[in-house]
Design an enzyme around this catalytic site. Structure first.
Site: not given
Lengths: 82, 762
Positions: B485, B525, B710-712, B714-715
């Site tokens: 997204g 990232r 923002a921070k990542g 997804g992991e």
């Protein structure tokens, strides 16, 4: 002078087991050059496969990042991800 | 420029994604959708052996089959010297990558590519592949990580000597590397401990399970210019690897990013593109190769399995004083498991004075592992977070309380060295502690588990352009395939910086010739780093828009301010003018200096780390060993959620994959080292009907390095689930499952051991 801490084997093999080094440098580039001068191979190792954590924040491939006299720099393996 | 959270109009809302309609109605072009005039179909011949020397490859019969236009083997690829680089998602040796795409001398795993053909139809290509005759000398093989570490194990590489041990070894080994991290004095800390616990945990290799198989279409022109259309996590990564493996100048490769049907780290490598390039070069025609599901399982990289030995020593009050973690990780056929991150992540959540961590990167006769969400972290964290639960039970301390009292905070020194700053771990623990989930009463055979997790997140090189169109709409061009997204988040950040509505911004993911270099989509990232590039490009456009308004008004640019998508005179001294909208300024761009555009290329630094704490409720069917997930709450520090729905989606997706890893997924090999379950019927992944709605709770600790915080995201959500589920099963049954997966046969066996089944009456 910034203190460089070496907690892992990847970098420690170049320093003869030394885990903390004071380095006269005000940027990451100069720190790498100085480490290479004192421990041949370590600068290349940092360039190719390591990240640096400066006062807790991780930087990768960032030559121009400034270091302050009381900076704590930790050498860690470069991070990728999924 | 940093944006005040209170004033945000677009960031933090939940608009529809720009690529949504195309994907829903089937119009989006994925890797396998591309066709070209005169295109051939490629097929790869794969090894049926886990480990064998290639004595000969005869291609005559295949080449003579009508309709076959090219056959390639390793002889058609340049010999590449051993050279490590960081192009994809970790250190990669180009020689190994070349051998992984096409075996040379030996095959190292069941499914290893040995040859390939290109023909005018898929059926002819398949028939021709069958006609390639490969003579093998079958060699002893090794699959299990600890078996591969033994001195008498079959050796995969005669030139592999263990790095990181002293003295330097003289004999080759399957242990590619030994890494250590130390803090304090573990032995002294262990002596201080009043309660100690030592446990061993294991997990199996699991696949990322992306729905879309690998696919590409490649054309090599007569002038040597190459076009690659493929599904990957980075068109620049595809270009770099192909250029290196086939000795092609980067400028002669144009890599086009297809839509991607899932990657999760598994598409940060190339498998097909170099082979298709060799076939296209030889045949002079475009070549398309699409893997089937069996090839995806046998021929591409899963996540590593491994062994995790954990020691925890604590005072009776619960304060942990010493910890040791030993990680033995499968690398697959070539070195390069994520053993470093596994070592660094497993205990990162805690403030422990004395820590010793050792990791081993071990090759065996399996496909070379690839990245998978937070590579390495879920593995070691299954061990450490299971052991934390066992310690909590031994100490009779609530597991949330145990985590809270040992939590890493700003100023805590991590075992791998850095002193934490601006971290949100404790906030996730406290949010979990106060969540209503913990008040829900459990019934018979039901249990509750808690686990936490950490992942670094990265920044890196990203490029973006912001073009103002003549009608006032805006095009954002970026270089990262959109997996989760990110088009929406890029458009939102640009809209926020420009002060215009989201639907006036159209994001485009461009090919390698149309945007500056961008590192691949991975490491959580893109929203952080590429979002920073997009925001800066939009801000440069705002500066230009102010100049253009000044030109229209004939005043100084310093006398113009930009607010809500319009230029205003900065004060009464600037003059009295009606505000000019972006649209009005765009219309007159030709008269004020020409097109309004900006491009930005950066190397983003300071990605904030990801922290999570999960709560899982299960119900165990003691008859069958089936585990039902009743409730799942995932609390995560997300920095600031740019698009909350897609952040929640990332959290839910990561948890789902973690639950699959916990309960069912595993690579199963027969005695000859052949993969027995290369398909979704035999490799069980969770589907929507297996799961309750996963509640994603976002804790927002903004990242000061990012304009919107923002921070990542997804992991880290895949890191805690395996231990959370195991801890819940232990709570429900009293049985500690220390080996993944905790599938019905394994849990059933453990239940039988706890309470042997009654014999049926004669």
């Amino acid at each position: 002078m910034p203190r460089v801490l070496i907690t892992g084997t990847a970098a420690r093999r170049f320093t003869g087991g030394q885990t903390e080094v004071a380095v006269e440098a005000d940027t990451v580039r100069r720190m790498i050059a100085e480490l290479e001068r004192r421990f041949p191979g370590l600068g290349h190792q940092i360039d190719e496969g390591m990240a640096v954590a400066i006062d807790g924040e991780i930087f990768q491939d960032a030559y121009q990042t400034p270091l302050s006299p009381d900076s704590e720099v930790v050498l860690i393996p470069k991070i990728g991800g999924g | 420029m940093a944006y005040d959270g209170e004033s945000l109009k677009v960031v933090g809302t939940r608009p529809i994604r720009p690529d949504g309609v195309d994907k829903v109605i089937g119009r989006a072009n994925f890797g396998a959708d591309m066709t070209m005039p005169g295109m051939l179909w490629g097929k790869i011949k794969r090894s049926p052996h886990a480990h064998a020397r290639i004595k000969s490859i005869k291609i005559d019969k295949a080449a003579a089959l009508p309709g076959v236009k090219a056959v390639v083997t390793a002889a058609d690829f340049p010999q590449i010297p051993s050279e490590e680089a960081f192009v994809g998602e970790g250190p990669m040796n180009f020689r190994d990558l070349s051998y992984n795409c096409m075996a040379r001398g030996k095959v190292l795993y069941d499914g290893h590519a040995v040859a390939a053909v290109a023909a005018i139809s898929p059926a002819i290509a398949e028939g021709a592949a069958d006609l390639i005759e490969v003579e093998y000398e079958v060699l002893p093989h090794v699959i299990d990580v600890e078996e591969a570490m033994k001195p008498n194990a079959p050796i995969l590489h005669d030139d592999l000597f263990t790095q990181g041990v002293d003295p330097k070894p003289t004999a080759p080994s399957n242990v590619a590397k030994r890494v250590t991290f130390t803090k304090g004095d573990f032995a002294a800390g262990w002596k201080e401990a009043e309660v100690t616990i030592e446990r061993r945990y294991t997990s199996k290799a699991v696949h990322q399970g992306y729905i879309e198989p690998h696919a590409c279409v490649v054309a090599v022109g007569n002038d040597g210019q190459c076009t690659i259309w493929s599904s990957s996590q980075g068109q620049f990564m595809v270009r770099a690897y192909c250029a290196k493996l086939l000795n092609i100048d980067l400028a002669n490769i144009r890599a086009m990013p297809a839509e991607i049907g899932g990657g999760f780290g598994g598409k940060t490598l190339v498998y097909l593109e170099p082979v298709a390039l060799a076939l296209s070069k030889k045949s002079g025609r475009p070549v398309k190769i699409v893997m089937n599901r069996e090839e995806v399982f046998r021929g591409t990289g899963p996540a590593a399995g491994g062994v995790y030995e954990v020691k925890l020593g604590a005072k009776k009050n619960g304060r942990i004083v010493a910890a040791e973690l030993v990680v033995k990780l499968q690398a697959g056929a070539f070195p390069g498991s994520p053993v470093g991150p596994a070592c660094m992540c497993g205990l990162a959540m805690y403030d422990i004075p004395h820590v010793n961590i050792v990791g081993y990167d071990v090759v065996s006769n399996r496909p070379k592992v690839a990245a998978y969400r937070a590579p390495g972290a879920p593995n070691s964290t299954f061990g450490t977070e299971s052991c934390m639960d066992e310690l909590a039970r031994k100490l009779n301390i609530d597991p949330v309380r145990l985590r809270e009292m040992n939590a890493a905070k700003d100023g805590t020194k991590a075992a791998h060295g850095p002193t934490w700053t601006n971290i949100g771990y404790l906030q996730t623990v406290e949010t979990a502690k106060n969540h209503p989930h913990l008040k829900v009463k459990l019934g018979k055979n039901q249990g509750r588990g808690i686990a936490s997790g950490f992942w670094f997140n990265i920044g890196g090189e990203s490029s973006a352009a912001c073009h103002v169109n003549e009608d006032g709409s805006v095009t954002i061009v970026e270089g990262n395939p959109d997996i989760g997204g990110s088009r929406a988040s890029m458009a939102m950040m640009a809209a926020e910086a420009l002060g215009i509505p989201y639907d006036k911004v159209r994001p485009v993911v461009a090919d390698t010739s149309s945007v500056g270099f961008s590192f691949l989509t991975g490491g959580s990232r893109v929203t952080f780093a590429t979002g920073m590039a997009v925001t800066q490009a939009a801000e440069k456009v705002v500066v230009e828009l102010k100049k253009r308004a000044a030109a229209i008004w004939d005043i100084s640019p310093e006398a113009v301010e930009w607010k809500d998508g319009k230029a205003y005179p900065a004060g009464p001294n600037a003059g009295s003018f009606e505000p000019l909208s972006l649209q009005e300024i765009a219309l007159k761009a030709g008269r004020t200096g020409g097109p309004i555009s900006a491009e930005v290329s950066i190397n983003a630094q300071g990605a904030g780390a990801g922290w999570a704490t999960h709560i899982c409720d299960v119900e165990v069917d003691r008859e069958t060993g089936y585990v039902k997930i009743l409730r799942y709450t995932a609390v995560q520090d997300v920095g600031r959620a740019i698009h909350p729905s897609y952040v929640e989606g990332q959290i839910q997706g990561g948890v789902t994959q973690g639950i699959g890893w916990a309960l069912n997924e595993e690579y199963i090999y027969d005695k000859d080292g052949r993969l027995e379950n290369p398909g979704y019927l035999d490799y069980r992944m969770p589907v929507a009907s297996d799961l309750p709605m996963i509640e994603a709770v976002m804790v927002e600790v903004p990242n000061p390095r990012h304009p919107f915080g923002a921070k990542g995201v997804g992991e880290v959500p895949i890191v805690p689930p395996m231990a959370a589920v195991a801890n819940a099963i232990a709570d429900a049954t009293g049985i500690r499952m220390r080996n993944l997966p905790m599938s019905p046969p394994h849990l059933r066996a453990a239940l039988d051991e706890q309470e042997p089944p009654r014999q049926a009456a004669e």
